[in-house]
Design an enzyme around this catalytic site. Structure first.
Site, short mmCIF file in Angstrom:
data_model
loop_
_atom_site.label_atom_id
_atom_site.label_comp_id
_atom_site.label_asym_id
_atom_site.label_seq_id
_atom_site.Cartn_x
_atom_site.Cartn_y
_atom_site.Cartn_z
N HIS A 4 -8.37 -3.99 -8.07
CA HIS A 4 -8.37 -2.53 -8.11
C HIS A 4 -8.71 -2.07 -9.53
CE1 HIS A 4 -6.05 -3.15 -4.43
NE2 HIS A 4 -6.17 -1.88 -4.15
N ASP A 6 -10.30 5.24 -3.23
CA ASP A 6 -9.09 5.82 -2.65
C ASP A 6 -9.17 7.33 -2.70
OD1 ASP A 6 -6.46 6.40 -1.81
OD2 ASP A 6 -5.71 4.55 -2.72
N CYS A 33 0.86 -1.19 0.00
CA CYS A 33 0.00 0.00 0.00
C CYS A 33 0.89 1.23 0.00
CB CYS A 33 -0.92 0.00 1.22
SG CYS A 33 -2.06 1.40 1.26
N CYS A 52 -3.37 7.04 -4.85
CA CYS A 52 -3.07 5.61 -4.79
C CYS A 52 -1.65 5.34 -5.25
CB CYS A 52 -4.06 4.79 -5.62
SG CYS A 52 -3.86 3.01 -5.43
N HIS A 85 0.05 4.67 -0.20
CA HIS A 85 -0.33 5.73 0.74
C HIS A 85 -0.12 5.25 2.17
CE1 HIS A 85 -4.22 3.94 2.12
NE2 HIS A 85 -4.05 4.79 3.10
#
EC number: 5.1.1.8
Length: 311
Positions: A209, A233, A89, A237, A91
């Site tokens: 996604h 998001d 991930c 992203c 972020h």
């Protein structure tokens, strides 16, 4: 007996990260991938307690702070959300690094963070922004055709940026914060179409996604990213921007070292660049996180929703 889970919340460009500092069971001393599997198999209720209502929300991304395997790593981390577990991930890594600084664990400089999909390199700058040198990103397939009921034919690229993405530029949707409901419906239909058609990433990897792109007057692009679990998001992203750079590089539309400014659907921005690597690119994503809370989650034995409201 009441259980206590210590957390520190931050947000990166509007997208929240909940760092779990303590309170989870021991997962052993294996790799982050092995510990993630133990968490998913034996202790998944701790994920749901942290992320689902009444203590959390669909928007939250959780990050379990772990002791790293390698002595030269600053930390290990396992990412999860309302529907399961994430390999990486972007972020969230920015949020984790900013929070580690808040905890007094690290100072400005380069730090290695172990994740289930490999070790990423993160730089905490003097202004407390964070650059994340991601895992290898690459395009798996270009211009994949898909029929989406209610919307018609759709074409997009399949790319890996730490998670699997289906990236669409020609979609006819308005990418704006006041159009999230329509964007979510469209992206959800695309994801269902991919599953129905049996279209996957490499080695059968689930494409969970969906990323929609549009022009932006102030930046190189504006995006809407639908994450697993139907939450979108708020940030641009990190893994999605990495996947986008892999496609741009493959098409010869962005040179190594050139900066790509990716805006999110709410207007927050990441700055991204890449270096060429065997089999793809290695992207670097820069953004800022801000701290929002320190708290102790309480889990009472007689609470009927102690492990979250599971639908």
């Amino acid at each position: 007996m009441m259980k206590r889970i210590q957390i520190i919340d931050s947000h990166t460009g509007g997208e929240p990260t909940r760092l779990v500092v303590s309170g989870f069971p021991s997962l052993g001393s294996g790799t982050m991938a092995e510990r993630r599997d133990v968490l998913a198999r034996e202790y998944d209720r701790y994920r749901t307690a942290c992320i689902l209502e009444p203590r959390g929300s669909d928007v939250l991304v959780g990050a379990l702070l772990c002791e790293p395997v390698s002595p030269d790593a600053a930390a290990g981390v396992i990412f999860f959300n309302n529907s399961g577990y994430l390999g990486m991930c972007g972020h969230g890594t920015i949020g984790v690094v900013r929070t580690l600084h808040h905890m007094g664990r690290i100072g400005p400089g380069v730090h290695r963070i172990e994740t289930p999909v490999g070790t990423v390199e993160a730089t905490l700058h003097d202004d407390l922004s964070v650059s994340v040198r991601n895992v290898l990103a690459y395009r798996h397939a270009k211009d994949v055709a898909l029929d989406v009921p209610g919307y018609g034919p759709v074409r997009g690229d399949i790319a890996w940026g730490g998670n699997w993405f289906f990236l669409i530029s020609d979609h006819g949707q308005r990418v704006a914060g006041d159009n999230v409901a329509a964007l979510t419906a469209y992206a959800s239909a695309v994801r269902e179409g991919l599953e129905r058609a049996g279209i996957t990433g490499a080695n059968g990897g689930e494409i969970d996604h969906i990323e929609l792109f549009a022009d932006d007057p102030e930046h190189d692009s504006r995006s809407f990213v639908l994450c697993p679990g139907l939450a979108y998001d708020r940030s641009p992203c990190g893994t999605g921007t990495s996947a986008k750079l892999a496609c741009l590089a493959a098409d010869g539309k962005l040179a190594p070292g050139a900066v790509w400014r990716q805006a999110s659907v709410i207007g927050s921005v990441f700055h991204a660049s890449y270096v060429q690597a065997e089999g793809g690119i290695v992207p670097t994503i820069r953004g800022s996180a801000h701290l929002s809370a320190e708290a102790t989650l309480l889990i009472e034995d007689d609470d009927p929703f102690r492990w979250g409201i599971v639908s």
